[in-house]
Design an enzyme around this catalytic site. Structure first.
Site, mmCIF file in Angstrom:
data_model
loop_
_atom_site.group_PDB
_atom_site.id
_atom_site.type_symbol
_atom_site.label_atom_id
_atom_site.label_comp_id
_atom_site.label_asym_id
_atom_site.label_seq_id
_atom_site.Cartn_x
_atom_site.Cartn_y
_atom_site.Cartn_z
ATOM 1 N N LYS A 1 0.828 -1.204 0.000
ATOM 2 C CA LYS A 1 0.000 0.000 0.000
ATOM 3 C C LYS A 1 0.864 1.257 0.000
ATOM 4 O O LYS A 1 1.775 1.398 0.835
ATOM 5 C CB LYS A 1 -0.905 0.014 1.242
ATOM 6 C CG LYS A 1 -1.891 -1.143 1.339
ATOM 7 C CD LYS A 1 -3.029 -0.992 0.372
ATOM 8 C CE LYS A 1 -4.088 -2.070 0.586
ATOM 9 N NZ LYS A 1 -5.180 -1.974 -0.399
ATOM 10 N N LYS B 1 -12.999 -7.316 -7.700
ATOM 11 C CA LYS B 1 -13.278 -7.884 -6.387
ATOM 12 C C LYS B 1 -14.641 -8.579 -6.478
ATOM 13 O O LYS B 1 -15.680 -7.912 -6.362
ATOM 14 C CB LYS B 1 -13.278 -6.782 -5.325
ATOM 15 C CG LYS B 1 -11.879 -6.215 -5.048
ATOM 16 C CD LYS B 1 -11.948 -5.094 -4.038
ATOM 17 C CE LYS B 1 -10.578 -4.833 -3.412
ATOM 18 N NZ LYS B 1 -9.508 -4.606 -4.384
#
Length: 325
Positions: A141, A253
């Site tokens: 991240k 997703k």
């Protein structure tokens, strides 16, 4: 066909807070579904919304489940509105696993996985454990701390990771246009350095959703690939970005994208470059999501389901929850 319908909400605490540009996430909440058909065949499903990512809220999903009768039909399952994409996925995957699931198979073992590293310096301490577990693709991240600090950590990380590792950088829409240019330039310079045999596979969602044109421009300006994530959270967004000209990577997703059957149709029709990714679901939704990944993945990209290390082992509590339905 008619189905007896039961559901139960759940909560799972992360072992450590998951930190992204959207903030800290401490508890994963969702809903487990059970559909029992007229032959007593059982299908399990899971609703695992992430409202800040583009799905309905948990409360909206619960309200939908509460207003349903104890006996539902195929028509109800396949008419869930697009405003409830996690519900669409949960009910339809339970239907597929149960009586509708003649084509449901165990996901192909040829899938390989990307592991999520913690943000910041913690990544430098955890990659080795995950490498020993067999992971060769990692996601880190960015857009969480000051860019100067993250670039220093990145420099350390790329010189620490073994040769031929693949690294994905995920900004969660947290970069400015200038910062995105700096990251892409840094990654392009890395690609040009033959002494560093490490691949930056892509930068994921560098800009906010509303900056689509900026990402389209950036995708043609650098060698380093860009993947859309938040911009394509649901089937509607996926179709809209494709229609507007995106031909790069789509991170899907399954847990929040919407109807699995409609996703299959879209992917088969357009042959898009996909990376399938987790929403920190339990094993129930993961099985259905990996089924889709096994069917629809192209270009041999690792699936983003290496997230087990963020939770305690789930078997006991999940089994207890299912037994209570």
């Amino acid at each position: 066909m008619r189905y007896q319908f039961k559901f139960r909400p759940y909560q799972r605490r992360f072992l450590r807070s998951l930190t992204t540009n959207h903030g800290k996430w401490d508890i994963r909440e969702g809903i487990i579904l059970r559909l029992t058909d007229e032959t007593l065949k059982v299908g399990w499903g899971e609703i695992a919304p992430i409202s800040w990512f583009g799905s309905e809220t948990l409360e909206q999903a619960l309200n939908f489940c509460r207003q349903l009768p104890g006996e539902i039909t195929d028509e109800i399952i396949f008419s869930i509105p697009d405003e409830l994409p996690a519900c669409q996925f949960g009910f339809e995957s339970a239907w597929e696993m149960g009586s509708g699931g003649d084509n449901f198979i165990t996901p192909n073992s040829s899938l390989f996985y990307s592991a999520l590293l913690p943000s910041g310096e913690a990544a430098l301490n955890q990659w080795e454990t995950l490498w020993q577990q067999g992971y060769r693709t990692f996601k880190w991240k960015i857009g969480v701390d000051a860019i100067a600090d993250e670039l220093k950590i990145f420099e350390s990380l790329i010189h620490t990771l073994p040769a031929f590792t693949k690294l994905r950088l995920d900004a969660n829409g947290g970069l400015s246009y200038e910062e995105a240019n700096l990251w892409l330039l840094t990654c392009d310079n890395l690609k040009a350095n033959a002494e560093l045999p490490l691949e930056i596979e892509f930068i994921e969602q560098p800009l906010p959703v509303e900056k689509f044109q900026g990402m389209l421009e950036l995708s043609t300006s650098y060698e380093t690939a860009i993947a859309l994530d938040e911009s394509v959270a649901t089937l509607g967004q996926l179709a809209a970005c494709h229609q507007q000209g995106w031909r790069g990577i789509f991170v899907i997703k399954p847990g929040i994208v919407g109807s699995p059957s409609r996703l299959r149709k879209f992917c088969h029709q357009h042959q898009i470059d996909t990376v399938f990714s987790s929403v920190f679901e339990t094993a129930i939704a993961r099985l259905a999501a990996l089924q889709l990944a096994a069917e629809l993945s192209r270009n041999n990209r690792a699936v983003g389901f290496g997230i087990d290390h963020f939770f305690e082992q789930e078997e006991t509590w999940l089994q207890s929850l299912c037994n209570s339905l």
